[in-house]
Design a protein around this motif. Structure first.
Motif, short mmCIF file in Angstrom:
data_model
loop_
_atom_site.label_atom_id
_atom_site.label_comp_id
_atom_site.label_asym_id
_atom_site.label_seq_id
_atom_site.Cartn_x
_atom_site.Cartn_y
_atom_site.Cartn_z
N ASP A 193 45.17 46.77 -7.27
CA ASP A 193 45.66 47.37 -8.51
C ASP A 193 44.71 46.95 -9.63
OD1 ASP A 193 46.98 48.06 -10.86
OD2 ASP A 193 48.97 47.75 -9.97
N THR A 194 43.88 47.88 -10.07
CA THR A 194 42.86 47.55 -11.08
C THR A 194 43.49 47.33 -12.45
OG1 THR A 194 42.48 49.88 -11.58
CG2 THR A 194 41.11 48.90 -9.86
N THR A 195 44.74 47.71 -12.60
CA THR A 195 45.40 47.55 -13.89
C THR A 195 45.88 46.12 -14.12
OG1 THR A 195 46.15 49.82 -13.62
CG2 THR A 195 47.23 48.53 -15.35
N ASN A 196 46.41 45.49 -13.06
CA ASN A 196 46.95 44.14 -13.26
C ASN A 196 46.37 43.10 -12.31
OD1 ASN A 196 48.14 44.87 -10.88
ND2 ASN A 196 50.25 44.84 -11.64
N GLY A 197 45.40 43.49 -11.48
CA GLY A 197 44.73 42.51 -10.62
C GLY A 197 45.52 42.08 -9.40
N VAL A 198 46.48 42.89 -8.97
CA VAL A 198 47.24 42.57 -7.76
C VAL A 198 46.51 43.12 -6.54
CG1 VAL A 198 49.38 42.98 -6.49
CG2 VAL A 198 49.46 42.51 -8.94
N LEU A 199 46.26 42.23 -5.58
CA LEU A 199 45.62 42.63 -4.33
C LEU A 199 46.67 42.67 -3.23
CD1 LEU A 199 42.93 43.12 -2.69
CD2 LEU A 199 42.99 40.66 -2.19
N PHE A 200 46.82 43.84 -2.62
CA PHE A 200 47.69 43.97 -1.44
C PHE A 200 46.78 43.75 -0.24
CE2 PHE A 200 49.46 46.44 -4.89
CZ PHE A 200 50.78 46.01 -4.92
N SER A 201 46.88 42.54 0.36
CA SER A 201 45.80 42.06 1.24
C SER A 201 46.06 42.27 2.73
CB SER A 201 45.55 40.58 0.96
OG SER A 201 46.71 39.82 1.29
N ALA A 202 47.10 43.04 3.06
CA ALA A 202 47.46 43.28 4.46
C ALA A 202 47.71 41.93 5.15
CB ALA A 202 46.42 44.13 5.17
N ASP A 203 47.21 41.74 6.38
CA ASP A 203 47.49 40.48 7.08
C ASP A 203 46.70 39.31 6.50
OD1 ASP A 203 49.41 41.16 8.94
OD2 ASP A 203 47.98 41.67 10.51
N ALA A 204 45.63 39.59 5.77
CA ALA A 204 44.82 38.50 5.22
C ALA A 204 45.66 37.65 4.27
CB ALA A 204 43.60 39.06 4.49
N PHE A 205 45.47 36.34 4.34
CA PHE A 205 46.18 35.35 3.54
C PHE A 205 47.67 35.26 3.90
CE2 PHE A 205 42.72 37.14 0.91
CZ PHE A 205 41.87 36.05 0.98
N GLY A 206 48.01 35.76 5.10
CA GLY A 206 49.39 35.68 5.57
C GLY A 206 49.65 34.37 6.30
N SER A 207 50.91 34.18 6.67
CA SER A 207 51.29 32.96 7.37
C SER A 207 52.57 33.20 8.17
CB SER A 207 51.54 31.83 6.37
OG SER A 207 51.99 30.67 7.04
N PHE A 208 52.72 32.47 9.27
CA PHE A 208 54.03 32.37 9.90
C PHE A 208 54.94 31.60 8.94
CE2 PHE A 208 51.66 32.12 14.19
CZ PHE A 208 51.77 33.48 14.40
N GLY A 209 56.25 31.71 9.15
CA GLY A 209 57.22 31.01 8.31
C GLY A 209 58.00 32.00 7.46
N ALA A 210 59.32 31.86 7.49
CA ALA A 210 60.16 32.72 6.65
C ALA A 210 60.16 32.18 5.23
CB ALA A 210 61.58 32.75 7.21
N LEU A 211 60.29 33.09 4.26
CA LEU A 211 60.24 32.69 2.85
C LEU A 211 61.56 32.07 2.39
CD1 LEU A 211 58.26 35.77 1.55
CD2 LEU A 211 57.48 33.40 1.47
N ASP A 212 62.66 32.61 2.89
CA ASP A 212 63.99 32.04 2.62
C ASP A 212 64.24 31.82 1.13
OD1 ASP A 212 64.28 32.08 5.33
OD2 ASP A 212 63.91 29.95 5.63
N GLY A 213 64.05 32.88 0.38
CA GLY A 213 64.37 32.84 -1.05
C GLY A 213 63.17 32.59 -1.92
N LYS A 214 62.24 31.79 -1.42
CA LYS A 214 61.03 31.56 -2.20
C LYS A 214 60.12 32.77 -2.04
CE LYS A 214 61.92 26.87 -0.99
NZ LYS A 214 62.08 26.12 0.25
N LEU A 215 59.16 32.91 -2.95
CA LEU A 215 58.21 34.00 -2.79
C LEU A 215 56.78 33.54 -3.05
CD1 LEU A 215 57.64 36.99 -2.25
CD2 LEU A 215 57.91 37.43 -4.70
N PHE A 216 56.60 32.71 -4.08
CA PHE A 216 55.23 32.37 -4.51
C PHE A 216 54.77 31.04 -3.92
CE2 PHE A 216 57.13 35.02 -7.80
CZ PHE A 216 56.22 36.06 -7.84
N GLN A 217 53.46 30.90 -3.84
CA GLN A 217 52.88 29.66 -3.27
C GLN A 217 53.25 28.46 -4.12
OE1 GLN A 217 51.01 31.01 -5.66
NE2 GLN A 217 50.16 29.16 -6.59
N ASP A 218 53.54 28.68 -5.43
CA ASP A 218 53.90 27.53 -6.27
C ASP A 218 55.40 27.21 -6.19
OD1 ASP A 218 55.18 29.37 -8.14
OD2 ASP A 218 53.15 29.89 -8.78
N GLU A 219 56.12 27.96 -5.36
CA GLU A 219 57.53 27.64 -5.13
C GLU A 219 57.73 26.86 -3.82
OE1 GLU A 219 59.60 31.42 -7.44
OE2 GLU A 219 59.09 31.65 -5.33
N VAL A 220 56.62 26.63 -3.12
CA VAL A 220 56.67 25.83 -1.88
C VAL A 220 55.61 24.74 -1.98
CG1 VAL A 220 57.40 27.85 -0.55
CG2 VAL A 220 54.97 27.25 -0.62
#
Ligand code: FEO
Length: 401
Positions: free
Chosen positions: A156-183
Protein backbone atom coordinates in the motif's frame (compact mmCIF):
# COMPACT_ATOMS: atom_id res chain seq x y z
CA UNK A 1 -19.13 -13.69 17.53
CA UNK A 2 -16.77 -11.58 15.46
CA UNK A 3 -13.15 -11.27 16.60
CA UNK A 4 -11.30 -8.54 14.69
CA UNK A 5 -8.42 -6.13 15.28
CA UNK A 6 -7.69 -2.76 13.74
CA UNK A 7 -4.26 -2.71 12.07
CA UNK A 8 -4.08 0.93 10.96
CA UNK A 9 -6.69 3.43 9.78
CA UNK A 10 -8.94 1.78 7.18
CA UNK A 11 -7.36 -1.66 7.66
CA UNK A 12 -8.61 -4.54 9.82
CA UNK A 13 -7.39 -8.04 10.65
CA UNK A 14 -10.22 -10.50 10.01
CA UNK A 15 -8.24 -13.73 10.33
CA UNK A 16 -8.65 -16.53 12.84
CA UNK A 17 -6.66 -18.78 15.12
CA UNK A 18 -6.40 -22.54 14.94
CA UNK A 19 -5.66 -24.77 17.92
CA UNK A 20 -7.16 -28.05 16.78
CA UNK A 21 -4.77 -28.86 13.96
CA UNK A 22 -1.97 -31.16 15.12
CA UNK A 23 0.21 -31.02 12.01
CA UNK A 24 0.62 -28.01 9.73
CA UNK A 25 0.73 -29.21 6.11
CA UNK A 26 0.09 -32.59 7.76
CA UNK A 27 3.82 -32.69 8.57
CA UNK A 28 4.88 -30.11 11.13
CA UNK A 29 3.64 -30.18 14.76
CA UNK A 30 2.11 -26.90 15.91
CA UNK A 31 1.59 -27.27 19.66
CA UNK A 32 1.11 -23.47 19.96
CA UNK A 33 -1.43 -23.46 17.12
CA UNK A 34 -1.29 -21.16 14.12
CA UNK A 35 -3.08 -18.07 12.86
CA UNK A 36 -4.43 -17.56 9.38
CA UNK A 37 -4.29 -13.83 8.75
CA UNK A 38 -6.61 -11.99 6.41
CA UNK A 39 -7.07 -8.24 6.13
CA UNK A 40 -9.82 -5.90 4.92
CA UNK A 41 -9.21 -2.42 3.55
CA UNK A 42 -12.14 -0.04 3.77
CA UNK A 43 -11.65 2.58 1.08
CA UNK A 44 -13.97 3.92 -1.61
CA UNK A 45 -13.83 0.29 -2.63
CA UNK A 46 -13.58 -2.57 -0.15
CA UNK A 47 -10.66 -4.93 -0.57
CA UNK A 48 -9.96 -8.26 1.12
CA UNK A 49 -6.34 -9.41 1.20
CA UNK A 50 -6.26 -13.23 1.09
CA UNK A 51 -8.68 -15.59 2.81
CA UNK A 52 -8.09 -18.36 5.37
CA UNK A 53 -7.90 -22.11 5.81
CA UNK A 54 -11.25 -23.88 5.51
CA UNK A 55 -11.00 -24.98 9.17
CA UNK A 56 -11.52 -21.41 10.39
CA UNK A 57 -13.75 -20.17 7.58
CA UNK A 58 -16.81 -19.66 9.77
CA UNK A 59 -15.00 -17.31 12.15
CA UNK A 60 -13.41 -15.48 9.24
CA UNK A 61 -16.75 -14.92 7.47
CA UNK A 62 -18.26 -13.53 10.66
CA UNK A 63 -15.29 -11.18 11.01
CA UNK A 64 -15.51 -10.07 7.40
CA UNK A 65 -19.24 -9.43 7.64
CA UNK A 66 -18.73 -7.37 10.81
CA UNK A 67 -16.01 -5.15 9.35
CA UNK A 68 -17.88 -4.58 6.09
CA UNK A 69 -20.85 -3.50 8.21
CA UNK A 70 -23.32 -3.78 5.38
CA UNK A 71 -21.02 -2.70 2.57
CA UNK A 72 -20.45 -4.98 -0.38
CA UNK A 73 -17.04 -6.58 -0.98
CA UNK A 74 -15.56 -5.20 -4.19
CA UNK A 75 -12.17 -6.90 -4.53
CA UNK A 76 -10.21 -9.84 -3.20
CA UNK A 77 -6.44 -9.65 -3.62
CA UNK A 78 -4.93 -13.13 -3.50
CA UNK A 79 -1.24 -12.93 -2.74
CA UNK A 80 -0.84 -16.66 -2.16
CA UNK A 81 -3.10 -19.46 -3.34
CA UNK A 82 -1.92 -22.29 -1.08
CA UNK A 83 -5.09 -23.67 0.52
CA UNK A 84 -4.21 -22.55 4.05
CA UNK A 85 -5.05 -19.10 2.67
CA UNK A 86 -6.99 -19.71 -0.53
CA UNK A 87 -9.38 -22.46 0.55
CA UNK A 88 -12.15 -20.07 1.60
CA UNK A 89 -12.02 -17.99 -1.58
CA UNK A 90 -14.87 -19.80 -3.28
CA UNK A 91 -17.13 -19.32 -0.26
CA UNK A 92 -16.34 -15.59 -0.22
CA UNK A 93 -17.17 -15.38 -3.93
CA UNK A 94 -20.51 -17.06 -3.30
CA UNK A 95 -21.39 -14.65 -0.48
CA UNK A 96 -20.19 -11.55 -2.30
CA UNK A 97 -21.25 -12.07 -5.92
CA UNK A 98 -19.92 -8.69 -7.09
CA UNK A 99 -16.39 -9.24 -5.78
CA UNK A 100 -13.59 -9.49 -8.31
CA UNK A 101 -10.39 -11.44 -7.66
CA UNK A 102 -7.06 -9.71 -8.30
CA UNK A 103 -4.09 -12.04 -8.59
CA UNK A 104 -1.25 -13.33 -10.77
CA UNK A 105 -1.67 -15.51 -13.84
CA UNK A 106 -0.22 -18.55 -12.06
CA UNK A 107 -2.45 -18.00 -9.06
CA UNK A 108 -5.55 -17.85 -11.25
CA UNK A 109 -4.40 -21.07 -12.90
CA UNK A 110 -4.11 -22.71 -9.48
CA UNK A 111 -7.64 -21.53 -8.57
CA UNK A 112 -8.85 -23.41 -11.65
CA UNK A 113 -6.79 -26.46 -10.65
CA UNK A 114 -8.57 -26.53 -7.29
CA UNK A 115 -11.88 -26.43 -9.13
CA UNK A 116 -12.94 -22.91 -8.15
CA UNK A 117 -15.70 -21.31 -10.23
CA UNK A 118 -13.99 -18.00 -10.99
CA UNK A 119 -14.79 -17.50 -14.67
CA UNK A 120 -15.41 -13.82 -15.39
CA UNK A 121 -14.42 -12.83 -11.87
CA UNK A 122 -10.67 -12.37 -12.09
CA UNK A 123 -8.34 -9.51 -12.91
CA UNK A 124 -4.79 -10.57 -13.65
CA UNK A 125 -1.89 -8.45 -12.40
CA UNK A 126 1.84 -8.73 -12.64
CA UNK A 127 4.78 -7.21 -10.84
CA UNK A 128 4.88 -3.45 -11.25
CA UNK A 129 1.12 -3.07 -11.72
CA UNK A 130 -0.82 -0.80 -9.39
CA UNK A 131 -4.52 -0.44 -8.54
CA UNK A 132 -6.16 2.48 -6.79
CA UNK A 133 -9.15 1.76 -4.56
CA UNK A 134 -9.78 5.36 -3.51
CA UNK A 135 -7.28 6.90 -1.10
CA UNK A 136 -5.12 3.79 -1.21
CA UNK A 137 -3.00 2.67 -4.13
CA UNK A 138 -1.68 -0.87 -4.03
CA UNK A 139 1.47 -1.90 -5.91
CA UNK A 140 1.95 -5.58 -6.73
CA UNK A 141 5.35 -7.21 -6.46
CA UNK A 142 5.82 -10.75 -7.71
CA UNK A 143 7.55 -13.08 -5.24
CA UNK A 144 7.94 -16.33 -7.17
CA UNK A 145 8.94 -19.38 -5.13
CA UNK A 146 8.42 -17.67 -1.80
CA UNK A 147 7.51 -20.45 -1.52
CA UNK A 148 5.04 -21.27 -4.33
CA UNK A 149 5.45 -20.06 -7.90
CA UNK A 150 2.34 -17.87 -7.96
CA UNK A 151 3.16 -15.84 -4.84
CA UNK A 152 3.19 -12.07 -4.81
CA UNK A 153 3.25 -9.40 -2.15
CA UNK A 154 1.16 -6.22 -2.18
CA UNK A 155 2.32 -2.82 -0.96
CA UNK A 156 0.00 0.00 0.00
CA UNK A 157 1.91 3.03 -1.27
CA UNK A 158 -0.41 5.34 0.64
CA UNK A 159 0.38 4.14 4.16
CA UNK A 160 3.38 1.81 3.78
CA UNK A 161 1.58 -1.43 4.64
CA UNK A 162 3.18 -4.50 3.09
CA UNK A 163 1.01 -7.58 2.67
CA UNK A 164 3.90 -10.04 2.69
CA UNK A 165 2.16 -13.39 2.08
CA UNK A 166 4.01 -16.20 3.90
CA UNK A 167 7.15 -14.08 4.33
CA UNK A 168 7.71 -12.94 7.93
CA UNK A 169 5.12 -15.47 9.13
CA UNK A 170 5.34 -17.82 12.08
CA UNK A 171 3.71 -20.83 13.66
CA UNK A 172 1.77 -19.96 16.82
CA UNK A 173 -1.77 -18.71 17.38
CA UNK A 174 -2.17 -15.00 18.10
CA UNK A 175 -4.84 -15.49 20.77
CA UNK A 176 -5.97 -11.89 20.98
CA UNK A 177 -2.63 -10.28 20.33
CA UNK A 178 -1.83 -8.99 16.88
CA UNK A 179 1.36 -6.92 16.82
CA UNK A 180 4.95 -7.95 17.48
CA UNK A 181 5.08 -5.37 20.29
CA UNK A 182 2.19 -7.13 22.05
CA UNK A 183 4.24 -10.31 22.47
CA UNK A 184 7.76 -11.09 23.65
CA UNK A 185 8.84 -12.22 20.20
CA UNK A 186 12.47 -12.98 21.00
CA UNK A 187 11.47 -15.06 24.02
CA UNK A 188 8.23 -16.72 22.94
CA UNK A 189 8.05 -16.64 19.13
CA UNK A 190 11.45 -16.74 17.48
CA UNK A 191 11.84 -20.53 17.71
CA UNK A 192 8.49 -21.08 16.02
CA UNK A 193 9.22 -18.35 13.45
CA UNK A 194 12.51 -20.05 12.61
CA UNK A 195 10.90 -23.48 12.49
CA UNK A 196 8.18 -22.11 10.21
CA UNK A 197 10.60 -20.35 7.86
CA UNK A 198 13.21 -23.09 7.66
CA UNK A 199 10.80 -25.95 7.07
CA UNK A 200 8.31 -24.17 4.81
CA UNK A 201 10.42 -21.67 2.88
CA UNK A 202 14.00 -22.74 3.71
CA UNK A 203 14.69 -24.36 0.35
CA UNK A 204 14.12 -21.10 -1.49
CA UNK A 205 16.76 -18.88 0.10
CA UNK A 206 17.85 -17.13 -3.12
CA UNK A 207 14.23 -16.22 -3.92
CA UNK A 208 13.79 -14.81 -0.43
CA UNK A 209 16.98 -12.81 -0.87
CA UNK A 210 15.43 -11.36 -4.06
CA UNK A 211 12.28 -10.25 -2.26
CA UNK A 212 14.34 -8.80 0.61
CA UNK A 213 16.20 -6.67 -1.94
CA UNK A 214 12.88 -5.49 -3.40
CA UNK A 215 11.54 -4.80 0.10
CA UNK A 216 14.59 -2.66 0.87
CA UNK A 217 13.43 -0.19 -1.80
CA UNK A 218 10.04 0.31 -0.12
CA UNK A 219 9.20 2.67 2.72
CA UNK A 220 7.60 -0.04 4.86
CA UNK A 221 5.67 1.04 7.95
CA UNK A 222 3.77 -2.18 8.69
CA UNK A 223 4.28 -5.80 7.60
CA UNK A 224 1.15 -7.92 7.47
CA UNK A 225 2.08 -11.60 7.02
CA UNK A 226 -0.35 -14.45 6.51
CA UNK A 227 0.64 -16.16 9.79
CA UNK A 228 1.72 -14.80 13.16
CA UNK A 229 2.20 -11.27 14.43
CA UNK A 230 1.93 -8.09 12.36
CA UNK A 231 5.15 -6.05 12.42
CA UNK A 232 4.85 -2.31 13.05
CA UNK A 233 8.41 -1.87 14.32
CA UNK A 234 11.55 -3.86 15.11
CA UNK A 235 12.04 -4.33 11.37
CA UNK A 236 15.82 -4.65 11.72
CA UNK A 237 15.35 -7.60 14.06
CA UNK A 238 13.17 -9.67 11.75
CA UNK A 239 14.91 -8.57 8.53
CA UNK A 240 18.25 -9.64 10.03
CA UNK A 241 16.81 -13.07 10.87
CA UNK A 242 15.40 -13.44 7.36
CA UNK A 243 18.66 -12.35 5.80
CA UNK A 244 20.58 -14.96 7.81
CA UNK A 245 18.09 -17.77 7.25
CA UNK A 246 17.77 -17.12 3.52
CA UNK A 247 21.52 -16.85 3.01
CA UNK A 248 22.13 -19.99 5.10
CA UNK A 249 24.26 -17.97 7.49
CA UNK A 250 24.31 -19.43 11.02
CA UNK A 251 22.49 -17.25 13.51
CA UNK A 252 24.69 -18.36 16.39
CA UNK A 253 28.06 -19.88 16.97
CA UNK A 254 27.09 -23.09 18.69
CA UNK A 255 26.73 -26.83 18.33
CA UNK A 256 23.70 -28.93 17.46
CA UNK A 257 24.28 -32.53 18.51
CA UNK A 258 21.84 -35.00 16.96
CA UNK A 259 22.23 -38.60 17.98
CA UNK A 260 20.69 -41.87 16.82
CA UNK A 261 20.97 -44.51 19.52
CA UNK A 262 19.33 -47.93 19.83
CA UNK A 263 20.51 -49.05 23.26
CA UNK A 264 21.90 -45.89 24.81
CA UNK A 265 25.59 -46.20 23.89
CA UNK A 266 25.61 -43.61 21.10
CA UNK A 267 23.48 -41.40 23.33
CA UNK A 268 26.09 -41.75 26.07
CA UNK A 269 28.84 -40.76 23.61
CA UNK A 270 26.85 -37.70 22.55
CA UNK A 271 26.55 -36.67 26.19
CA UNK A 272 30.28 -37.14 26.73
CA UNK A 273 31.05 -34.96 23.70
CA UNK A 274 28.63 -32.30 24.96
CA UNK A 275 30.23 -32.32 28.42
CA UNK A 276 33.73 -32.05 26.95
CA UNK A 277 32.66 -29.11 24.80
CA UNK A 278 31.19 -27.31 27.80
CA UNK A 279 34.42 -27.93 29.72
CA UNK A 280 36.21 -26.22 26.83
CA UNK A 281 33.93 -23.21 27.11
CA UNK A 282 31.42 -24.05 24.35
CA UNK A 283 28.13 -23.70 26.18
CA UNK A 284 25.76 -22.94 23.32
CA UNK A 285 24.81 -26.56 22.67
CA UNK A 286 21.53 -28.32 21.91
CA UNK A 287 21.35 -32.11 22.12
CA UNK A 288 18.51 -34.10 20.55
CA UNK A 289 17.58 -37.75 20.17
CA UNK A 290 16.73 -38.00 16.47
CA UNK A 291 14.22 -40.77 17.19
CA UNK A 292 11.95 -38.77 19.46
CA UNK A 293 12.38 -35.25 18.14
CA UNK A 294 10.25 -34.18 15.21
CA UNK A 295 12.53 -33.41 12.31
CA UNK A 296 11.11 -29.88 11.94
CA UNK A 297 12.79 -28.95 15.25
CA UNK A 298 16.10 -30.46 14.13
CA UNK A 299 15.92 -28.57 10.83
CA UNK A 300 15.27 -25.33 12.70
CA UNK A 301 18.31 -25.75 14.95
CA UNK A 302 20.44 -26.87 12.01
CA UNK A 303 19.72 -23.44 10.45
CA UNK A 304 20.39 -21.73 13.79
CA UNK A 305 23.77 -23.18 14.73
CA UNK A 306 27.16 -22.98 13.05
CA UNK A 307 28.15 -26.58 13.87
CA UNK A 308 26.31 -29.90 13.67
CA UNK A 309 27.48 -33.21 15.15
CA UNK A 310 25.86 -36.29 13.66
CA UNK A 311 26.22 -39.27 16.02
CA UNK A 312 24.71 -42.43 14.60
CA UNK A 313 24.62 -46.13 15.17
CA UNK A 314 24.92 -48.34 12.08
CA UNK A 315 21.70 -50.06 11.03
CA UNK A 316 21.54 -52.81 8.41
CA UNK A 317 24.97 -51.69 7.18
CA UNK A 318 23.61 -48.17 6.67
CA UNK A 319 22.89 -44.93 8.48
CA UNK A 320 20.19 -45.33 11.11
CA UNK A 321 17.00 -44.64 9.13
CA UNK A 322 15.75 -41.74 11.25
CA UNK A 323 19.17 -40.04 11.05
CA UNK A 324 19.14 -40.62 7.30
CA UNK A 325 15.73 -38.96 7.18
CA UNK A 326 17.14 -35.90 8.99
CA UNK A 327 20.00 -35.72 6.50
CA UNK A 328 17.54 -35.96 3.61
CA UNK A 329 15.50 -33.10 5.09
CA UNK A 330 18.41 -30.68 5.42
CA UNK A 331 19.58 -31.64 1.94
CA UNK A 332 16.10 -30.98 0.51
CA UNK A 333 16.08 -27.57 2.21
CA UNK A 334 19.48 -26.70 0.70
CA UNK A 335 21.14 -26.15 4.08
CA UNK A 336 24.80 -25.34 3.50
CA UNK A 337 27.74 -23.56 5.05
CA UNK A 338 27.95 -25.61 8.26
CA UNK A 339 30.87 -27.32 10.00
CA UNK A 340 30.05 -30.92 10.79
CA UNK A 341 31.43 -33.60 13.08
CA UNK A 342 30.82 -37.33 12.89
CA UNK A 343 30.45 -39.91 15.64
CA UNK A 344 30.08 -43.49 14.44
CA UNK A 345 28.91 -46.57 16.26
CA UNK A 346 28.37 -50.18 15.21
CA UNK A 347 28.74 -53.55 16.85
CA UNK A 348 29.65 -55.81 13.95
CA UNK A 349 30.09 -53.76 10.76
CA UNK A 350 30.29 -50.03 11.58
CA UNK A 351 29.47 -48.03 8.48
CA UNK A 352 27.44 -45.02 9.61
CA UNK A 353 30.44 -42.68 9.89
CA UNK A 354 31.77 -43.24 6.38
CA UNK A 355 28.26 -43.10 4.94
CA UNK A 356 27.35 -39.85 6.72
CA UNK A 357 30.65 -38.31 5.58
CA UNK A 358 29.92 -39.41 2.01
CA UNK A 359 26.40 -37.95 2.22
CA UNK A 360 27.65 -34.60 3.54
CA UNK A 361 30.52 -34.46 1.04
CA UNK A 362 28.72 -35.64 -2.07
CA UNK A 363 25.02 -34.94 -1.63
CA UNK A 364 25.20 -31.53 0.03
CA UNK A 365 27.12 -28.37 -0.77
CA UNK A 366 29.52 -26.40 1.40
CA UNK A 367 29.29 -28.76 4.35
CA UNK A 368 32.73 -28.85 5.90
CA UNK A 369 33.31 -32.14 7.74
CA UNK A 370 36.01 -32.31 10.41
CA UNK A 371 38.69 -34.86 9.59
CA UNK A 372 38.76 -36.28 13.10
CA UNK A 373 35.93 -38.65 13.99
CA UNK A 374 34.93 -40.80 16.91
CA UNK A 375 34.54 -44.41 15.85
CA UNK A 376 33.09 -46.70 18.48
CA UNK A 377 32.57 -50.42 18.50
CA UNK A 378 29.35 -50.93 20.47
CA UNK A 379 30.20 -48.35 23.12
CA UNK A 380 32.66 -45.63 23.97
CA UNK A 381 35.61 -47.00 25.92
CA UNK A 382 39.07 -46.07 27.12
CA UNK A 383 40.34 -46.78 23.62
CA UNK A 384 38.25 -43.85 22.31
CA UNK A 385 39.64 -41.22 24.68
CA UNK A 386 42.37 -40.13 22.30
CA UNK A 387 40.06 -39.56 19.36
CA UNK A 388 37.49 -37.96 21.69
CA UNK A 389 40.07 -35.34 22.71
CA UNK A 390 41.13 -34.80 19.09
CA UNK A 391 37.54 -34.49 17.95
CA UNK A 392 36.59 -31.98 20.63
CA UNK A 393 39.79 -29.96 20.19
CA UNK A 394 39.34 -29.80 16.42
CA UNK A 395 35.74 -28.71 16.81
CA UNK A 396 36.67 -26.03 19.33
CA UNK A 397 39.46 -24.81 17.02
CA UNK A 398 36.99 -24.58 14.15
CA UNK A 399 34.82 -22.24 16.23
CA UNK A 400 37.58 -19.67 16.60
CA UNK A 401 37.42 -16.81 14.16
FE1 FEO B 1 0.80 -20.26 4.65
FE2 FEO B 1 2.34 -21.15 1.78
O1 FEO B 1 0.93 -21.00 2.93
Amino acid sequence: MHCVRKVVDDLYWVGANEHRLALFENIHPIPRGVSYNSYVLLDEKTVLFDTVDWAVCRQFLENLDHVLNGRDLDYIVINHMEPDHGASLEEVLLRYPNAQVISTEKSIMIMHQFGFDIDGRTEQVQGGDTRSFGKHTIAFVEAPMVHWPEAMVSFDTTNGVLFSADAFGSFGALDGKLFQDEVNFDRDWIDDARRYYTNIVGKYGPHVQDILKKAATLDIKVICPLHGPVWRGDFEYILDKYDKWSSYTPEEKGVLIVYASMYGNTESAAQVVAAKLVEKGIKNISVYDVSNTHVSYLVSDAFKFSHIIFASVTYNLGIYPVMHDFLMHIKALNLNNRICGIVENGSWAPKSGSLMRKFLDEEMVQMSVLNSEINMISSMGENNLGELDNFVNNLVDSMKD
